[in-house]
Scaffold this motif. Structure first.
Motif, PDB file in Angstrom:
ATOM      1  N   LEU A  56     -10.349  -6.701   9.700  1.00 12.97           N
ATOM      2  CA  LEU A  56     -10.600  -5.631   8.731  1.00 12.97           C
ATOM      3  C   LEU A  56     -11.959  -4.971   8.929  1.00 12.97           C
ATOM      4  O   LEU A  56     -12.093  -3.754   8.811  1.00 12.97           O
ATOM      5  N   HIS A  57     -12.978  -5.746   9.246  1.00 12.12           N
ATOM      6  CA  HIS A  57     -14.316  -5.167   9.329  1.00 12.12           C
ATOM      7  C   HIS A  57     -14.478  -4.209  10.501  1.00 12.12           C
ATOM      8  O   HIS A  57     -15.410  -3.408  10.533  1.00 12.12           O
ATOM      9  N   ASP A  58     -13.584  -4.271  11.493  1.00 11.40           N
ATOM     10  CA  ASP A  58     -13.637  -3.353  12.624  1.00 11.40           C
ATOM     11  C   ASP A  58     -12.965  -2.014  12.321  1.00 11.40           C
ATOM     12  O   ASP A  58     -13.113  -1.060  13.085  1.00 11.40           O
ATOM     13  N   MET A  59     -12.221  -1.956  11.253  1.00 16.04           N
ATOM     14  CA  MET A  59     -11.444  -0.755  10.973  1.00 16.04           C
ATOM     15  C   MET A  59     -12.315   0.340  10.374  1.00 16.04           C
ATOM     16  O   MET A  59     -13.331   0.077   9.741  1.00 16.04           O
ATOM     17  N   ALA A  60     -11.893   1.575  10.593  1.00 19.28           N
ATOM     18  CA  ALA A  60     -12.681   2.714  10.128  1.00 19.28           C
ATOM     19  C   ALA A  60     -12.808   2.723   8.607  1.00 19.28           C
ATOM     20  O   ALA A  60     -13.892   2.944   8.067  1.00 19.28           O
ATOM     21  N   HIS A  61     -11.695   2.463   7.920  1.00 19.73           N
ATOM     22  CA  HIS A  61     -11.670   2.521   6.451  1.00 19.73           C
ATOM     23  C   HIS A  61     -10.896   1.316   5.922  1.00 19.73           C
ATOM     24  O   HIS A  61      -9.700   1.421   5.597  1.00 19.73           O
ATOM     25  N   PRO A  62     -11.541   0.171   5.810  1.00 17.80           N
ATOM     26  CA  PRO A  62     -10.836  -1.052   5.399  1.00 17.80           C
ATOM     27  C   PRO A  62     -10.118  -0.942   4.061  1.00 17.80           C
ATOM     28  O   PRO A  62      -8.997  -1.453   3.911  1.00 17.80           O
ATOM     29  N   THR A  63     -10.741  -0.291   3.080  1.00 16.39           N
ATOM     30  CA  THR A  63     -10.107  -0.211   1.758  1.00 16.39           C
ATOM     31  C   THR A  63      -8.811   0.584   1.819  1.00 16.39           C
ATOM     32  O   THR A  63      -7.829   0.247   1.143  1.00 16.39           O
ATOM     33  N   GLU A  64      -8.777   1.641   2.635  1.00 13.85           N
ATOM     34  CA  GLU A  64      -7.535   2.405   2.805  1.00 13.85           C
ATOM     35  C   GLU A  64      -6.442   1.529   3.406  1.00 13.85           C
ATOM     36  O   GLU A  64      -5.278   1.597   2.982  1.00 13.85           O
ATOM     37  N   VAL A  65      -6.803   0.717   4.383  1.00 14.93           N
ATOM     38  CA  VAL A  65      -5.827  -0.174   5.006  1.00 14.93           C
ATOM     39  C   VAL A  65      -5.333  -1.201   3.995  1.00 14.93           C
ATOM     40  O   VAL A  65      -4.139  -1.527   3.953  1.00 14.93           O
ATOM     41  N   ILE A  66      -6.229  -1.705   3.161  1.00 12.83           N
ATOM     42  CA  ILE A  66      -5.833  -2.682   2.142  1.00 12.83           C
ATOM     43  C   ILE A  66      -4.828  -2.063   1.173  1.00 12.83           C
ATOM     44  O   ILE A  66      -3.861  -2.722   0.755  1.00 12.83           O
ATOM     45  N   ARG A  67      -5.027  -0.807   0.822  1.00 14.14           N
ATOM     46  CA  ARG A  67      -4.070  -0.127  -0.058  1.00 14.14           C
ATOM     47  C   ARG A  67      -2.688  -0.045   0.599  1.00 14.14           C
ATOM     48  O   ARG A  67      -1.653  -0.201  -0.065  1.00 14.14           O
ATOM     49  N   ILE A  68      -2.677   0.214   1.908  1.00 14.21           N
ATOM     50  CA  ILE A  68      -1.410   0.261   2.635  1.00 14.21           C
ATOM     51  C   ILE A  68      -0.750  -1.109   2.625  1.00 14.21           C
ATOM     52  O   ILE A  68       0.468  -1.232   2.403  1.00 14.21           O
ATOM     53  N   ILE A  69      -1.540  -2.147   2.855  1.00 14.16           N
ATOM     54  CA  ILE A  69      -1.001  -3.506   2.846  1.00 14.16           C
ATOM     55  C   ILE A  69      -0.388  -3.826   1.488  1.00 14.16           C
ATOM     56  O   ILE A  69       0.688  -4.444   1.394  1.00 14.16           O
ATOM     57  N   ASN A  70      -1.046  -3.407   0.432  1.00 12.67           N
ATOM     58  CA  ASN A  70      -0.534  -3.647  -0.920  1.00 12.67           C
ATOM     59  C   ASN A  70       0.856  -3.036  -1.090  1.00 12.67           C
ATOM     60  O   ASN A  70       1.737  -3.605  -1.760  1.00 12.67           O
ATOM     61  N   ARG A  71       1.078  -1.899  -0.459  1.00 13.79           N
ATOM     62  CA  ARG A  71       2.373  -1.226  -0.579  1.00 13.79           C
ATOM     63  C   ARG A  71       3.463  -1.904   0.250  1.00 13.79           C
ATOM     64  O   ARG A  71       4.635  -1.899  -0.136  1.00 13.79           O
ATOM     65  N   ILE A  72       3.096  -2.465   1.393  1.00 14.87           N
ATOM     66  CA  ILE A  72       4.136  -3.036   2.266  1.00 14.87           C
ATOM     67  C   ILE A  72       4.429  -4.501   1.953  1.00 14.87           C
ATOM     68  O   ILE A  72       5.384  -5.068   2.493  1.00 14.87           O
ATOM     69  N   LEU A  73       3.642  -5.121   1.076  1.00 17.70           N
ATOM     70  CA  LEU A  73       3.929  -6.491   0.655  1.00 17.70           C
ATOM     71  C   LEU A  73       5.106  -6.519  -0.314  1.00 17.70           C
ATOM     72  O   LEU A  73       5.275  -5.607  -1.124  1.00 17.70           O
ATOM     73  N   THR A  74       5.897  -7.561  -0.219  1.00 14.06           N
ATOM     74  CA  THR A  74       6.967  -7.771  -1.197  1.00 14.06           C
ATOM     75  C   THR A  74       6.338  -8.056  -2.555  1.00 14.06           C
ATOM     76  O   THR A  74       5.135  -8.336  -2.648  1.00 14.06           O
ATOM     77  N   PRO A  75       7.111  -7.992  -3.647  1.00 13.96           N
ATOM     78  CA  PRO A  75       6.523  -8.182  -4.989  1.00 13.96           C
ATOM     79  C   PRO A  75       5.668  -9.429  -5.131  1.00 13.96           C
ATOM     80  O   PRO A  75       4.666  -9.415  -5.843  1.00 13.96           O
ATOM     81  N   GLN A  76       6.024 -10.523  -4.466  1.00 14.93           N
ATOM     82  CA  GLN A  76       5.228 -11.740  -4.533  1.00 14.93           C
ATOM     83  C   GLN A  76       4.482 -11.997  -3.218  1.00 14.93           C
ATOM     84  O   GLN A  76       3.994 -13.096  -2.976  1.00 14.93           O
ATOM     85  N   GLY A  77       4.388 -10.956  -2.395  1.00 10.41           N
ATOM     86  CA  GLY A  77       3.772 -11.110  -1.088  1.00 10.41           C
ATOM     87  C   GLY A  77       2.283 -11.381  -1.151  1.00 10.41           C
ATOM     88  O   GLY A  77       1.594 -11.012  -2.107  1.00 10.41           O
ATOM     89  N   ARG A  78       1.796 -12.027  -0.093  1.00 11.56           N
ATOM     90  CA  ARG A  78       0.376 -12.408  -0.056  1.00 11.56           C
ATOM     91  C   ARG A  78      -0.280 -11.966   1.258  1.00 11.56           C
ATOM     92  O   ARG A  78       0.386 -11.809   2.283  1.00 11.56           O
ATOM     93  N   LEU A  79      -1.565 -11.782   1.158  1.00 12.03           N
ATOM     94  CA  LEU A  79      -2.390 -11.408   2.306  1.00 12.03           C
ATOM     95  C   LEU A  79      -3.480 -12.451   2.493  1.00 12.03           C
ATOM     96  O   LEU A  79      -4.168 -12.827   1.539  1.00 12.03           O
ATOM     97  N   SER A  80      -3.637 -12.927   3.720  1.00 17.90           N
ATOM     98  CA  SER A  80      -4.758 -13.802   4.065  1.00 17.90           C
ATOM     99  C   SER A  80      -5.735 -13.013   4.915  1.00 17.90           C
ATOM    100  O   SER A  80      -5.363 -12.467   5.963  1.00 17.90           O
TER     101      SER A  80
END
Length: 431
Positions: free
Chosen positions: A325-349
Motif C-alpha cells: 500500500l505505501h508504494d501506491m500513488a493514492h493508498p486511501t483511494e485503493v482502500i476504498r476500492i478494496i472496501n467495495r470488492i470485499l464480500t459483506p463479511q470480507g476482510r483485508l490484511s
C-alpha cells in the motif's frame, strides 16, 4: 495513473532478526538468486515510547537488544566521537559491497566448505571457478574487515563460527541477501539526485528498477516459506477454516506470486488472484503456476487504482496487501476500492513496517535508517513518479496507516505486531 506496489525489501527485514535465531536453514537461496466468527475490537493505542519493536530483538545467540550505530543518546557525543562514527559507517558501507560480492559469487560457500582448512587465493579461485586476481582483492576486503583470517603463510580461512553464519544454509543468509540490495539500489542514485532538485522530476519510474522485482521475490519467499502457513494464516481468526472450505482471495501487489502460489498449493478449494503493476514479475508468476500445474490461481497485470470496482463488487472474501500500500500513488483511494470488492463479511490484511509516523519516535528502531534509505531510493520515489503520487514511503507509520484505513471506509479490527516481526498486521473488515 497510480501504481500497484512492488513489494519493497521491508518484507525481508522481519526475517533479519527473527530467523537468525540459530535455527536450521534448509532452503538455500542460490547465489544467483533463482526462485524458487470475529468480534470487532478497537485497535490498541500507539505507545509513546520511541521503540516500536518486539521485546528482546537482537542478533543471533541471545546477545541482547539490537543496538545500531547512532541509536545512542546524542547528548554525550563530542566531535571526535561523531567523526569516528561517520568513518565507521562509510567503511561499513563499502564492506557491504564486498559482502554482496561474496554472496553473489558463492565465495562464502566455498570458504565455508573448507571447514577451517587454510587455502591460497589460487585454490579458492579455482574451486569457485573465478579469476584469482579478483578473488585476491576481495579477500583483501574480507581480511581487513575481520571476516576472513589470513595465516603467516598467506593462506586464507573462514573461522567456524563465521562459516556457520555466512556459508550455505547459514544463519546470516537473509542478511547477505539484504547486502545485495545496496549495489542494486545504487543504480538509481543519480536519478534520485535529480528528483531532489526543485526543477527535477517528481520521482523515478519502475522502468529503472529492472532487478528489483525478482530480488524482492527471493526475499519475500524466504519469509513466506517460514511464516505464511505456520503463523500468518492462524493470526487471522477463522481464515484457515475458510480457506479449507473454499473462498476467493486477492493478492494486491503480488510480485512473482510467491505467497499466492503457496496458499493455492495448500488450499486447493480456494481461488486466488494476484495483480501487480509490473509485467515482468507477472510473467514469472504465470510460469511458476504452470510448472506447479495449479488451476486455482491466476495473475494479471493491473494497477490497483484501476481495479474495476463495479465488476468486482463483493467478489473477494479476503484481500492481502503485503508491504504494498505505501508504494501506491493514492493508498486511501485503493482502500476504498478494496472496501467495495470485499464480500459483506470480507476482510483485508495489511502488512506494513511497524514504525511510527513521526520520525523522532523511530530513533531507537533497529534498521530504521535502512528503511528510510530504501524508501528514498525506491518506495517513496516510485509513488511520487505516478501522477499526483503521495509518496507515503515504507516508513508511512502506524498512525497514518490506520488513519488511511479508516478514511477508506474499513473497520480496523485489530493491530498486531507479533514479537520478532518488523511488520505490523492491520486486520480490517468491510464497513
Amino acid at each position: 495513473m497510480g501504481n500497484t506496489a512492488r513489494k519493497p525489501f521491508v518484507r525481508f527485514i522481519p526475517k533479519l532478526l527473527q530467523s537468525t535465531s540459530m535455527e536450521s536453514n534448509t532452503n538455500r537461496v542460490p547465489p544467483k538468486m533463482s526462485t524458487g466468527g470475529l468480534a470487532a475490537s478497537p485497535p490498541p493505542a500507539i505507545p509513546a515510547a520511541p521503540s516500536v519493536n518486539g521485546p528482546g530483538l537482537g542478533p543471533p545467540g541471545g546477545a541482547g537488544p539490537m543496538i545500531m550505530p547512532g541509536m545512542g543518546q546524542p547528548g554525550n557525543e563530542n566531535l571526535p566521537m561523531f567523526g569516528n562514527r561517520i568513518a565507521q559507517t562509510i567503511n561499513g558501507g563499502f564492506l557491504t559491497l564486498s559482502l554482496a560480492a561474496g554472496y553473489q559469487t558463492g565465495l562464502f560457500t566455498v570458504l565455508a566448505n573448507y571447514e577451517g582448512t587454510p587455502k591460497t587465493s589460487h585454490e579458492i579461485a579455482a574451486d569457485a571457478g573465478l579469476k584469482e586476481r579478483y578473488v585476491r582483492e576481495w579477500l583483501g576486503a574480507m581480511v581487513t574487515g575481520n571476516i576472513v583470517d589470513q595465516d603467516e603463510d598467506g593462506r586464507f580461512v573462514l573461522p567456524g563460527h563465521r562459516a556457520a553464519f555466512l556459508g550455505e544454509n547459514g544463519f546470516g543468509r537473509e542478511l547477505l541477501i539484504l547486502a545485495s540490495a545496496l549495489p542494486m539500489q545504487s543504480k538509481v542514485f543519480n536519478n534520485v539526485m535529480e528528483c531532489f532538485q526543485k526543477d527535477g522530476p517528481s520521482g523515478v519510474s519502475y522502468d529503472h528498477f529492472t532487478e528489483f522485482h525478482h530480488f524482492m521475490s527471493v526475499m519475500s519467499n524466504v519469509w513466506w516459506e517460514k511464516h505464511l502457513i505456520a503463523s500468518f494464516v492462524p493470526s487471522v481468526p477463522g481464515l484457515n477454516e475458510q480457506l479449507e472450505s473454499g473462498i476467493s482471495v486477492l493478492d494486491l501487489g503480488c510480485g512473482e506470486g510467491g505467497a499466492s502460489i503457496m496458499l493455492a498449493e495448500r488450499f486447493p478449494k480456494s481461488r486466488f488472484h494476484g495483480i501487480d503493476l509490473v509485467e515482468d514479475p507477472i510473467k514469472h508468476a504465470r510460469k511458476a503456476k504452470a510448472e506447479k500445474k495449479l488451476d486455482n490461481i491466476s495473475f494479471e497485470v493491473m494497477d490497483a487504482h484501476d481495479i474495476p470496482a463495479e465488476a468486482w463488487a463483493e467478489s473477494y472474501d479476503f484481500v492481502i496487501a503485503s508491504d504494498s500500500l505505501h508504494d501506491m500513488a493514492h493508498p486511501t483511494e485503493v482502500i476504498r476500492i478494496i472496501n467495495r470488492i470485499l464480500t459483506p463479511q470480507g476482510r483485508l490484511s495489511v502488512l506494513e513496517v511497524n514504525a511510527h509516523s513521526e520520525i523522532r519516535q523511530n530513533k531507537m528502531m533497529p534498521y530504521a535508517s535502512t528503511f528510510y534509505t530504501n524508501s528514498l531510493f525506491h518506495c517513496m520515489t516510485v509513488s511520487l513518479h505516478a501522477e499526483g503520487g503521495e509518496g507515503k514511503g515504507n516508513m508511512w507509520g502506524r498512525e497514518d496507516t490506520e488513519a488511511s484505513l479508516t478514511a477508506g471506509g474499513l473497520n480496523v479490527l485489530s493491530v498486531d505486531a507479533p514479537e520478532g516481526w518488523f511488520n505490523v498486521h492491520y486486520l480490517c473488515q468491510k464497513s
